[in-house]
Design an enzyme around this catalytic site. Sequence first.
Site, PDB file in Angstrom:
ATOM      1  N   GLU A   1      -3.981  50.766 120.230  1.00 11.53           N
ATOM      2  CA  GLU A   1      -4.464  52.031 119.672  1.00 11.53           C
ATOM      3  C   GLU A   1      -4.416  51.953 118.151  1.00 11.53           C
ATOM      4  O   GLU A   1      -3.549  51.289 117.590  1.00 11.53           O
ATOM      5  CB  GLU A   1      -3.574  53.189 120.145  1.00 11.53           C
ATOM      6  CG  GLU A   1      -3.450  53.320 121.648  1.00 11.53           C
ATOM      7  CD  GLU A   1      -2.283  54.203 122.060  1.00 11.53           C
ATOM      8  OE1 GLU A   1      -1.949  55.127 121.285  1.00 11.53           O
ATOM      9  OE2 GLU A   1      -1.691  53.971 123.121  1.00 11.53           O
TER      10      GLU A   1
ATOM     11  N   LYS B   1      -3.480  53.185 114.516  1.00  7.07           N
ATOM     12  CA  LYS B   1      -2.327  53.929 113.990  1.00  7.07           C
ATOM     13  C   LYS B   1      -2.848  54.940 112.976  1.00  7.07           C
ATOM     14  O   LYS B   1      -3.306  54.570 111.903  1.00  7.07           O
ATOM     15  CB  LYS B   1      -1.338  52.970 113.328  1.00  7.07           C
ATOM     16  CG  LYS B   1      -0.040  53.621 112.907  1.00  7.07           C
ATOM     17  CD  LYS B   1       0.941  52.577 112.395  1.00  7.07           C
ATOM     18  CE  LYS B   1       2.267  53.229 112.042  1.00  7.07           C
ATOM     19  NZ  LYS B   1       2.134  54.163 110.912  1.00  7.07           N
TER      20      LYS B   1
ATOM     21  N   ASP C   1      -2.894  57.918 110.257  1.00  5.76           N
ATOM     22  CA  ASP C   1      -2.027  58.278 109.134  1.00  5.76           C
ATOM     23  C   ASP C   1      -2.062  59.787 108.939  1.00  5.76           C
ATOM     24  O   ASP C   1      -2.859  60.325 108.174  1.00  5.76           O
ATOM     25  CB  ASP C   1      -2.506  57.558 107.868  1.00  5.76           C
ATOM     26  CG  ASP C   1      -1.420  57.511 106.807  1.00  5.76           C
ATOM     27  OD1 ASP C   1      -0.254  57.781 107.149  1.00  5.76           O
ATOM     28  OD2 ASP C   1      -1.726  57.212 105.642  1.00  5.76           O
TER      29      ASP C   1
ATOM     30  N   TYR D   1      -1.949  60.728 121.698  1.00  6.52           N
ATOM     31  CA  TYR D   1      -1.873  59.345 122.164  1.00  6.52           C
ATOM     32  C   TYR D   1      -0.719  59.028 123.110  1.00  6.52           C
ATOM     33  O   TYR D   1      -0.589  57.895 123.554  1.00  6.52           O
ATOM     34  CB  TYR D   1      -1.783  58.392 120.965  1.00  6.52           C
ATOM     35  CG  TYR D   1      -0.710  58.753 119.960  1.00  6.52           C
ATOM     36  CD1 TYR D   1       0.643  58.553 120.220  1.00  6.52           C
ATOM     37  CD2 TYR D   1      -1.062  59.293 118.729  1.00  6.52           C
ATOM     38  CE1 TYR D   1       1.611  58.876 119.299  1.00  6.52           C
ATOM     39  CE2 TYR D   1      -0.094  59.621 117.791  1.00  6.52           C
ATOM     40  CZ  TYR D   1       1.240  59.407 118.078  1.00  6.52           C
ATOM     41  OH  TYR D   1       2.212  59.740 117.157  1.00  6.52           O
TER      42      TYR D   1
ATOM     43  N   LYS E   1       0.823  46.486 110.824  1.00  4.86           N
ATOM     44  CA  LYS E   1       0.316  47.125 109.614  1.00  4.86           C
ATOM     45  C   LYS E   1      -0.731  46.235 108.951  1.00  4.86           C
ATOM     46  O   LYS E   1      -0.501  45.039 108.732  1.00  4.86           O
ATOM     47  CB  LYS E   1       1.458  47.396 108.630  1.00  4.86           C
ATOM     48  CG  LYS E   1       2.590  48.246 109.209  1.00  4.86           C
ATOM     49  CD  LYS E   1       2.142  49.602 109.688  1.00  4.86           C
ATOM     50  CE  LYS E   1       1.899  50.568 108.570  1.00  4.86           C
ATOM     51  NZ  LYS E   1       3.134  51.125 107.986  1.00  4.86           N
TER      52      LYS E   1
ATOM     53  N   CYS F   1      27.023  51.673  83.685  1.00  8.02           N
ATOM     54  CA  CYS F   1      26.354  52.751  84.420  1.00  8.02           C
ATOM     55  C   CYS F   1      25.532  53.614  83.458  1.00  8.02           C
ATOM     56  O   CYS F   1      26.063  54.058  82.425  1.00  8.02           O
ATOM     57  CB  CYS F   1      27.388  53.616  85.142  1.00  8.02           C
ATOM     58  SG  CYS F   1      26.656  55.059  85.971  1.00  8.02           S
TER      59      CYS F   1
ATOM     60  N   CYS G   1      27.465  57.371  83.558  1.00 11.15           N
ATOM     61  CA  CYS G   1      28.843  57.631  83.100  1.00 11.15           C
ATOM     62  C   CYS G   1      29.394  56.515  82.219  1.00 11.15           C
ATOM     63  O   CYS G   1      30.553  56.576  81.785  1.00 11.15           O
ATOM     64  CB  CYS G   1      29.758  57.847  84.305  1.00 11.15           C
ATOM     65  SG  CYS G   1      30.013  56.356  85.301  1.00 11.15           S
TER      66      CYS G   1
ATOM     67  N   CYS H   1      28.431  51.086  90.416  1.00  8.45           N
ATOM     68  CA  CYS H   1      29.302  51.816  89.495  1.00  8.45           C
ATOM     69  C   CYS H   1      30.565  52.177  90.277  1.00  8.45           C
ATOM     70  O   CYS H   1      30.485  52.910  91.272  1.00  8.45           O
ATOM     71  CB  CYS H   1      28.613  53.081  88.982  1.00  8.45           C
ATOM     72  SG  CYS H   1      29.734  54.170  88.070  1.00  8.45           S
TER      73      CYS H   1
ATOM     74  N   CYS I   1      31.401  59.886  88.527  1.00  7.91           N
ATOM     75  CA  CYS I   1      30.002  59.638  88.188  1.00  7.91           C
ATOM     76  C   CYS I   1      29.132  60.731  88.825  1.00  7.91           C
ATOM     77  O   CYS I   1      29.039  60.810  90.057  1.00  7.91           O
ATOM     78  CB  CYS I   1      29.587  58.259  88.688  1.00  7.91           C
ATOM     79  SG  CYS I   1      27.912  57.785  88.228  1.00  7.91           S
TER      80      CYS I   1
END
Length: 663
Positions: free
Chosen positions: A111, A113, A115, A222, A309, A401, A404, A419, A425
């Site tokens: 089938e 696919k 979207d 489907y 895909k 980081c 922070c 971090c 943080c």
Amino acid sequence: MSVLDTIKNLRDELNQHNYNYYVLDKPTISDFEFDQKLKQLQDLEVQHPEFFDENSPTQRVGGMVTKNFETVKHEYRMYSLDNSYSIEDLQDWETRIQKVLGDVPLEYTCELKYDGASISISYENGRLVRAVTRGDGFQGDDVTNNIKTIKAVPIHLKGDFPEKFDIRGEIILPFAGFEKMNQELIEIGETPYSNPRNTASGSLKLQDSAEVAKRPLDCLLYFVIGNNLPFKTQFEGLQKARDWGFKVPTQSKLAKNLNEVFEYINYWDKHRHDLPYETDGVVIKVNNLQHQEELGYTAKSPRWAMAYKFKAEQVTTKLNSISYQVGRTGAITPVANLEPVQLAGTIVKRASLHNADQIEKLDIRIGDEVFVEKGGEIIPKIIAVAQRGNQMEPTKYITHCPECQTELVRSEGEANHFCPNFYGCPPQIIGRIQHFITRKAMDIDGLGGETVALLFNAGLVTNYADLYELKKEQIIPLERMAEKSAENLINGIEKSKAIPFERVLYALGIRYVGETVAKKLAKHYKSIDAIAQASIMDLILVDEIGDKIAQSVVQFFENQENIRIIDRLKSFGVQLESGDDDVLLSENLKGKTFVVSGVFEIYSRDELKKAIEDNGGKVGSSISSKTDYVIAGDNMGPSKLEKANQLKIAIISELDFKQMIDV
């Protein structure tokens, strides 16, 4: 003829014309004639309100306003699909199937696919009773009023339909309708929609169903799911659904082998652009429903289905800069900021660079022209440098980081930098609270990610336990907050105290403890205290818990701040131990592994599996030397029977099993 008979005849006739036009694409009367008959019916219904029917064709114009979409649990979970990108992937998939089913002839239903926005529609006695979005797969939003406005969705079924079933599909916006909507927006000076898929998805959550009715949405179906269905294969199921009145695309094909699957894929890879709507691949399903039962599911996907895909679309654009994001676990993710470019129907401005190794491997530098594609046509990613810019020096990954300024760490074997400032943080703190409130975790109504950030920035929360001490008066002054929304938030927090232990455990955000692992730990240990006292070795002995997970769990409970927060959650009444429903009925099957195969009379397969686990046993997906018993029903897979005999594993009936647990 009575007035009621006239009304019923008009409804039947208009439903048939809707079916001819929107499903078969073969109208038998003009639009003018249809409108005249619809007006006649509307007039009669106004004159005779006692004959009102919410499923009348006159009700498809909408008019119902939904302020809040009710969250509804799916009777049958909506799984996601595993993806494949090559012929080799599909061949590997077939090999895995044959290991379970043995050397049996395999057919596949192919089938396209679609979207769009996934939907599950429930029918009882031939009438549409509910339509629910996919949500998280376990539960979604009730959008029944909006779905009823889509003319391709039948309100009443015809033929030999089952008494009760669900049907799955996609709500889509065909290209022609999408372009018309955008043209109308451009003419009045508004910003056009970005792509058909997001527009279709957003349409389902419009509060006024009359607005949904104005949009040219379509529904392609489907998959039929339910008990005692009147067909034995996926392909037969598609034809049955057509017979009942559903719009099932005719592009599906029955393939006798993988070679025919490849032919189908190759054809549609070239011809997909001729379709009136978006498609990004092909879904291949094992055709025989009995084989589907035998194959079952992983934690996320059916083993009997695979999405292929199509190759992602690629474009080139300029890399303007690299920024760094901090996740709730402290993981640092580099992000490419790009010159905006159109890609697969959307404007792409950013792409993930994953980690330092990926940047070094691709040798990406600011100012480069880069190739960008959508991985699986969802997440944009940079795949190569197209042309070097003016930057001569390689990109240097950050050492501290960005939020922070704590120095980053990278453990041996880890792909990401982290971090370590776990409790200082801000993005980590906000991220943990945002994870805590999600639908799969504590599912707190009235509290979203932006509100969490507002609460943190206002100094009202610094961890998820603080949520339970919030007062309405503290929340009302916040931006976009009013008395009613503040009240809803407080009520949502209060209701979350009833969320079961396994979801609370997941909500805590212990690294590597996802939904499935949380369920395993909750089922095994029954309480947060028991988990906290477990050693690494104890944890490893739990089914499917490995070294990495065990170490992470132990480290979490060694942190005194985590213990303090958990103690506070206990004091607020959050469920940190299993309820009575989760307690084992017995330990009669402790240490025993069962494989279920075939069709049963006393139990459904799911009921059998639950009974095994409720009595201390383990359910295996395939027969191995670790299997103790095979519970065999009618039409047991021949390969499983052969393997059980080879390994001399006891084969028992469901009656034998019932006696085992009734002892």
